[in-house]
Design a protein around this motif. Structure first.
Motif, PDB file in Angstrom:
ATOM      1  N   GLU A  62       4.963 -26.099 -49.918  1.00  0.00           N
ATOM      2  CA  GLU A  62       4.441 -27.273 -50.627  1.00  0.00           C
ATOM      3  C   GLU A  62       4.023 -26.915 -52.051  1.00  0.00           C
ATOM      4  O   GLU A  62       4.139 -27.732 -52.977  1.00  0.00           O
ATOM      5  CB  GLU A  62       3.253 -27.845 -49.857  1.00  0.00           C
ATOM      6  CG  GLU A  62       2.637 -29.092 -50.471  1.00  0.00           C
ATOM      7  CD  GLU A  62       3.580 -30.279 -50.453  1.00  0.00           C
ATOM      8  OE1 GLU A  62       3.431 -31.165 -51.310  1.00  0.00           O
ATOM      9  OE2 GLU A  62       4.474 -30.305 -49.580  1.00  0.00           O
ATOM     10  N   GLU A  63       3.572 -25.685 -52.246  1.00  0.00           N
ATOM     11  CA  GLU A  63       3.151 -25.263 -53.582  1.00  0.00           C
ATOM     12  C   GLU A  63       4.305 -25.332 -54.581  1.00  0.00           C
ATOM     13  O   GLU A  63       4.094 -25.594 -55.773  1.00  0.00           O
ATOM     14  CB  GLU A  63       2.595 -23.832 -53.522  1.00  0.00           C
ATOM     15  CG  GLU A  63       1.279 -23.689 -52.784  1.00  0.00           C
ATOM     16  CD  GLU A  63       1.451 -23.687 -51.275  1.00  0.00           C
ATOM     17  OE1 GLU A  63       0.442 -23.784 -50.561  1.00  0.00           O
ATOM     18  OE2 GLU A  63       2.611 -23.604 -50.805  1.00  0.00           O
ATOM     19  N   PHE A  64       5.525 -25.109 -54.107  1.00  0.00           N
ATOM     20  CA  PHE A  64       6.691 -25.184 -54.992  1.00  0.00           C
ATOM     21  C   PHE A  64       6.841 -26.589 -55.564  1.00  0.00           C
ATOM     22  O   PHE A  64       7.071 -26.767 -56.768  1.00  0.00           O
ATOM     23  CB  PHE A  64       7.949 -24.780 -54.220  1.00  0.00           C
ATOM     24  CG  PHE A  64       9.229 -24.971 -54.987  1.00  0.00           C
ATOM     25  CD1 PHE A  64       9.713 -23.991 -55.834  1.00  0.00           C
ATOM     26  CD2 PHE A  64       9.965 -26.151 -54.869  1.00  0.00           C
ATOM     27  CE1 PHE A  64      10.892 -24.165 -56.543  1.00  0.00           C
ATOM     28  CE2 PHE A  64      11.138 -26.343 -55.562  1.00  0.00           C
ATOM     29  CZ  PHE A  64      11.605 -25.340 -56.405  1.00  0.00           C
ATOM     30  N   TYR A  65       6.696 -27.585 -54.705  1.00  0.00           N
ATOM     31  CA  TYR A  65       6.870 -28.963 -55.168  1.00  0.00           C
ATOM     32  C   TYR A  65       5.699 -29.418 -56.032  1.00  0.00           C
ATOM     33  O   TYR A  65       5.875 -30.243 -56.935  1.00  0.00           O
ATOM     34  CB  TYR A  65       7.057 -29.895 -53.962  1.00  0.00           C
ATOM     35  CG  TYR A  65       8.296 -29.564 -53.168  1.00  0.00           C
ATOM     36  CD1 TYR A  65       9.560 -29.815 -53.692  1.00  0.00           C
ATOM     37  CD2 TYR A  65       8.209 -28.965 -51.922  1.00  0.00           C
ATOM     38  CE1 TYR A  65      10.697 -29.486 -52.972  1.00  0.00           C
ATOM     39  CE2 TYR A  65       9.347 -28.647 -51.198  1.00  0.00           C
ATOM     40  CZ  TYR A  65      10.585 -28.902 -51.729  1.00  0.00           C
ATOM     41  OH  TYR A  65      11.715 -28.571 -51.037  1.00  0.00           O
TER      42      TYR A  65
ATOM     43  N   TRP B 221      11.313 -32.954 -51.679  1.00  0.00           N
ATOM     44  CA  TRP B 221      10.661 -33.387 -52.916  1.00  0.00           C
ATOM     45  C   TRP B 221      10.313 -34.874 -52.846  1.00  0.00           C
ATOM     46  O   TRP B 221       9.251 -35.290 -53.308  1.00  0.00           O
ATOM     47  CB  TRP B 221      11.564 -33.091 -54.111  1.00  0.00           C
ATOM     48  CG  TRP B 221      10.825 -33.093 -55.427  1.00  0.00           C
ATOM     49  CD1 TRP B 221       9.477 -33.061 -55.610  1.00  0.00           C
ATOM     50  CD2 TRP B 221      11.390 -33.155 -56.738  1.00  0.00           C
ATOM     51  NE1 TRP B 221       9.164 -33.086 -56.948  1.00  0.00           N
ATOM     52  CE2 TRP B 221      10.327 -33.140 -57.664  1.00  0.00           C
ATOM     53  CE3 TRP B 221      12.697 -33.193 -57.209  1.00  0.00           C
ATOM     54  CZ2 TRP B 221      10.536 -33.183 -59.038  1.00  0.00           C
ATOM     55  CZ3 TRP B 221      12.897 -33.230 -58.574  1.00  0.00           C
ATOM     56  CH2 TRP B 221      11.836 -33.233 -59.485  1.00  0.00           C
ATOM     57  N   MET B 222      11.196 -35.667 -52.257  1.00  0.00           N
ATOM     58  CA  MET B 222      10.863 -37.075 -52.084  1.00  0.00           C
ATOM     59  C   MET B 222       9.681 -37.226 -51.122  1.00  0.00           C
ATOM     60  O   MET B 222       8.811 -38.089 -51.330  1.00  0.00           O
ATOM     61  CB  MET B 222      12.075 -37.852 -51.563  1.00  0.00           C
ATOM     62  CG  MET B 222      11.819 -39.352 -51.489  1.00  0.00           C
ATOM     63  SD  MET B 222      13.298 -40.335 -51.179  1.00  0.00           S
ATOM     64  CE  MET B 222      13.565 -39.965 -49.454  1.00  0.00           C
ATOM     65  N   ALA B 223       9.629 -36.395 -50.078  1.00  0.00           N
ATOM     66  CA  ALA B 223       8.479 -36.418 -49.173  1.00  0.00           C
ATOM     67  C   ALA B 223       7.197 -36.027 -49.919  1.00  0.00           C
ATOM     68  O   ALA B 223       6.109 -36.546 -49.623  1.00  0.00           O
ATOM     69  CB  ALA B 223       8.720 -35.475 -47.997  1.00  0.00           C
TER      70      ALA B 223
ATOM     71  N   LEU C 260      15.022 -40.269 -56.477  1.00  0.00           N
ATOM     72  CA  LEU C 260      15.392 -39.251 -55.500  1.00  0.00           C
ATOM     73  C   LEU C 260      16.160 -39.860 -54.326  1.00  0.00           C
ATOM     74  O   LEU C 260      17.087 -39.241 -53.799  1.00  0.00           O
ATOM     75  CB  LEU C 260      14.133 -38.543 -54.996  1.00  0.00           C
ATOM     76  CG  LEU C 260      13.578 -37.479 -55.945  1.00  0.00           C
ATOM     77  CD1 LEU C 260      12.154 -37.102 -55.579  1.00  0.00           C
ATOM     78  CD2 LEU C 260      14.467 -36.243 -55.934  1.00  0.00           C
ATOM     79  N   ALA C 261      15.791 -41.069 -53.918  1.00  0.00           N
ATOM     80  CA  ALA C 261      16.522 -41.720 -52.825  1.00  0.00           C
ATOM     81  C   ALA C 261      17.978 -41.967 -53.209  1.00  0.00           C
ATOM     82  O   ALA C 261      18.897 -41.756 -52.399  1.00  0.00           O
ATOM     83  CB  ALA C 261      15.834 -43.040 -52.455  1.00  0.00           C
TER      84      ALA C 261
ATOM     85  N   VAL D 206      20.126 -33.187 -62.579  1.00  0.00           N
ATOM     86  CA  VAL D 206      20.089 -34.464 -63.299  1.00  0.00           C
ATOM     87  C   VAL D 206      18.798 -35.216 -62.987  1.00  0.00           C
ATOM     88  O   VAL D 206      18.165 -35.815 -63.869  1.00  0.00           O
ATOM     89  CB  VAL D 206      21.323 -35.312 -62.950  1.00  0.00           C
ATOM     90  CG1 VAL D 206      21.174 -36.734 -63.470  1.00  0.00           C
ATOM     91  CG2 VAL D 206      22.583 -34.684 -63.514  1.00  0.00           C
ATOM     92  N   VAL D 207      18.376 -35.183 -61.717  1.00  0.00           N
ATOM     93  CA  VAL D 207      17.126 -35.853 -61.336  1.00  0.00           C
ATOM     94  C   VAL D 207      15.946 -35.249 -62.082  1.00  0.00           C
ATOM     95  O   VAL D 207      15.068 -35.967 -62.580  1.00  0.00           O
ATOM     96  CB  VAL D 207      16.925 -35.754 -59.808  1.00  0.00           C
ATOM     97  CG1 VAL D 207      15.511 -36.167 -59.429  1.00  0.00           C
ATOM     98  CG2 VAL D 207      17.935 -36.628 -59.088  1.00  0.00           C
ATOM     99  N   ILE D 208      15.897 -33.922 -62.176  1.00  0.00           N
ATOM    100  CA  ILE D 208      14.794 -33.268 -62.893  1.00  0.00           C
ATOM    101  C   ILE D 208      14.754 -33.726 -64.347  1.00  0.00           C
ATOM    102  O   ILE D 208      13.692 -34.073 -64.885  1.00  0.00           O
ATOM    103  CB  ILE D 208      14.951 -31.735 -62.803  1.00  0.00           C
ATOM    104  CG1 ILE D 208      14.681 -31.258 -61.376  1.00  0.00           C
ATOM    105  CG2 ILE D 208      13.996 -31.036 -63.778  1.00  0.00           C
ATOM    106  CD1 ILE D 208      14.927 -29.779 -61.168  1.00  0.00           C
ATOM    107  N   VAL D 209      15.919 -33.752 -64.987  1.00  0.00           N
ATOM    108  CA  VAL D 209      15.975 -34.165 -66.393  1.00  0.00           C
ATOM    109  C   VAL D 209      15.583 -35.632 -66.538  1.00  0.00           C
ATOM    110  O   VAL D 209      14.816 -36.012 -67.443  1.00  0.00           O
ATOM    111  CB  VAL D 209      17.383 -33.912 -66.962  1.00  0.00           C
ATOM    112  CG1 VAL D 209      17.497 -34.473 -68.373  1.00  0.00           C
ATOM    113  CG2 VAL D 209      17.694 -32.415 -66.963  1.00  0.00           C
TER     114      VAL D 209
END
Length: 560
Positions: free
Chosen positions: A247-250, A286-288, A335-336, A354-357
């Protein structure tokens, strides 16, 4: 002795060992005690919740020979042992996924005529019963309604909605619930204690969350961790074995996105992928994480809903306080969409990047930079669907559209009010008062037909093929087509290949249904190749020129 998987070794043998289905156990126990067992049962529920196991325990209870007066089944008599080993002649298990034809059901109908060989009841357990064909269901109906006296049918399925109503009405339906995380954690803790393995609460909680209410899945995940021979399992060890990301990563990735630090976010993603993490699973997790941020933003004590450590919940609460609700909604929606696109893509990593950007820059996923998603406006009264025209500025008034010609005599109504009405036509499109002049006034605002209309059609078409891909994956060929026009009777799509044209025409009915869901109007599809459309436009211009010449000269003109 041959090794057995954990979920087989620890399969319940009596009613008291069944996990998380107390409501069903109570019903079956009472029916056994009062001898009111029905002739047909339907066990419904998600995978790994105990449907087949409960069916076997019920079969044991019906054939148990224990006379001590205790609860049945005893699990110790010869009949109970034979049923556990799968060697009891009067308990027949049928896999409907591989025996789904009408001939298989006819064989079953013949076999039910014979009485039990050893036990008191002949029990048929039909697993995945929703896989039976329509003809097989019809062949089963009469036997299911009036079976012989000593026959009991127990059917199990994960999709009860696929069963005919005539079958559902003949059975006692029992719905199996997802097992709670606390029950699953307690079961795994007992197994680890029995094997001399120490496991932390955080590790148990992580396994239970990934099991998603399935006892069998939880034991399969636990077995994967135990196979390494570790005598102590903590959260980090379980994450390593499962290939999951902590979880720390997200938390850190989301922080990079919030601070628009795209470079660091992409480097984090690259490092995780080099460690062998699954990018599609990372997108789901990540969506969670954004869902957890939404929960902590509005729920005061979210510990029970999130199933994570108190430290992580505090970190989530701090991060959710920095994010507006609109940004949370946009992130979850983005994200969905990316997860849906990744299902049919071999380049899921690129979609994740692409989502990150997009999340860091505020660009909407799937739209060009700087272009907001256009609002869709449906107009059933006009021949074409387009964006509504913007109101003209006060300085942009119609030029002499309501002024009479110098040599023409105005009508009685137009002469008196012509000047005032000329000022209001451009600003009040809803006015019913129009000047009467010898020249036809142009009082109708023209809709925009360039960027807005094209973007609106593109938006409609994109949503249609995204919905279509979830129904029929081969409809991703719609991505190769462009929606060029639409009126109240038909919509026109342009493709650049005869192959894709034939594929689209093959799925024409389904595409028309998808477009009807998007627009609310049933239309037929016209599919054209790119070159053919250009030729048709040129012919249309020539026909228009010929008609104009005919109107001026007074005789028919043809351009060849």
């Amino acid at each position: 002795m041959q090794y057995k998987a954990l979920y087989r070794e620890h399969r319940p043998e009596i009613f008291s060992e069944i996990l998380g289905q107390d409501h069903i156990v109570k019903i079956l126990r009472n029916q056994i005690a009062t001898d009111t067992v029905g002739h047909a049962y339907l066990f419904c529920g998600t995978r790994g919740t105990g449907k087949t196991t409960t069916a076997r325990i019920l079969a044991k209870a019906l054939n148990c020979t224990d006379e001590s007066g205790g609860e049945k089944p005893c699990g110790q008599c010869a009949n109970c042992q034979a049923i556990s080993n799968g060697s009891f002649m009067d308990v027949i298990e049928i896999d409907a996924a591989s025996n789904n034809g009408v001939d298989n059901i006819r064989e079953l109908r013949e076999s039910v005529k014979y009485p039990p060989s050893i036990g008191r009841k002949k029990v048929y357990i039909i697993d995945e019963v929703h896989m039976l064909s329509t003809q097989a269901f019809n062949a089963l109906l009469k036997t299911l309604e009036e079976p012989p006296e000593n026959v009991v049918f127990i059917m199990a399925t994960t999709d009860p909605q696929k069963l005919p109503q005539t079958v559902l009405s003949r059975c006692m339906r029992l719905d199996f619930k997802r097992v709670t995380a606390d029950v699953i954690m307690g079961n795994m803790a007992d197994i680890c204690a029995g094997q001399g393995v120490e496991i932390t609460d955080d590790a148990l909680r992580l396994l239970a969350v990934n099991a998603d209410g399935s006892v069998r899945d939880s034991l399969s995940l636990l077995e994967q961790c135990l196979s390494a021979g570790e005598k102590r399992l903590d959260r980090d060890t379980v994450l390593e074995f499962l290939g999951a990301v902590p979880e720390e990563f997200y938390l850190e990735l989301t922080e990079k996105v919030l601070t628009h630090n795209i470079s660091e976010a992409l480097i984090m993603l690259n490092s995780a992928l080099q460690e062998g993490k699954d990018v599609k699973q990372m997108m789901k997790d990540w969506m969670a994480h954004y869902r957890n941020l939404l929960i902590t933003k509005y729920v005061k004590d979210p510990e029970d809903m999130l199933n994570m450590s108190q430290d992580n919940i505090v970190a989530l609460a701090d991060q959710s306080a920095k994010i507006e609700l609109a940004q949370l909604n946009a992130s979850i929606t983005t994200l969905a969409k990316a997860i849906n696109d990744a299902r049919y893509s071999t380049q899921a990593r690129i979609l994740m990047e692409v989502v990150i950007v997009d999340l860091a820059t505020g660009v909407e996923y799937g739209q060009p930079a700087g272009q907001a998603r256009p609002a869709r406006v449906m107009s059933t009264g006009s021949p074409a669907i387009s964006m509504p025209a913007r109101k003209s500025a006060p300085a942009q008034k119609p030029k002499a559209t309501s002024q009479p010609d110098a040599g023409a005599k105005p009508s009685s109504a137009g002469a008196d009010a012509g000047a005032d009405q000329a000022q209001t036509v451009g600003n009040d499109a809803g006015s019913d008062v129009q000047p009467q002049t010898s020249a036809q006034p142009q009082t109708t605002a023209q809709p925009q037909t360039t960027a807005d209309s094209a973007a609106d059609l593109e938006d409609i078409w994109r949503e249609a093929f995204e919905m279509g891909e979830t129904v029929k994956p081969s409809l991703n060929t719609m991505r190769r087509a462009v929606l060029s026009e639409m009126n109240d009777k038909e919509f026109k799509v342009i493709v650049d290949s005869p192959v894709f044209k034939s594929l689209l025409e093959k799925d024409e009915q389904l595409i028309c249904q998808l477009m009807e869901k998007q627009t609310g109007v049933r239309r037929r599809m016209v599919c054209k190749l790119k070159g053919q459309e250009a030729d048709k436009d040129e012919d249309g211009k020539l026909d228009e020129m010929a008609q104009q010449a005919t109107d001026v000269l007074g005789f028919n003109v043809e351009i060849k």
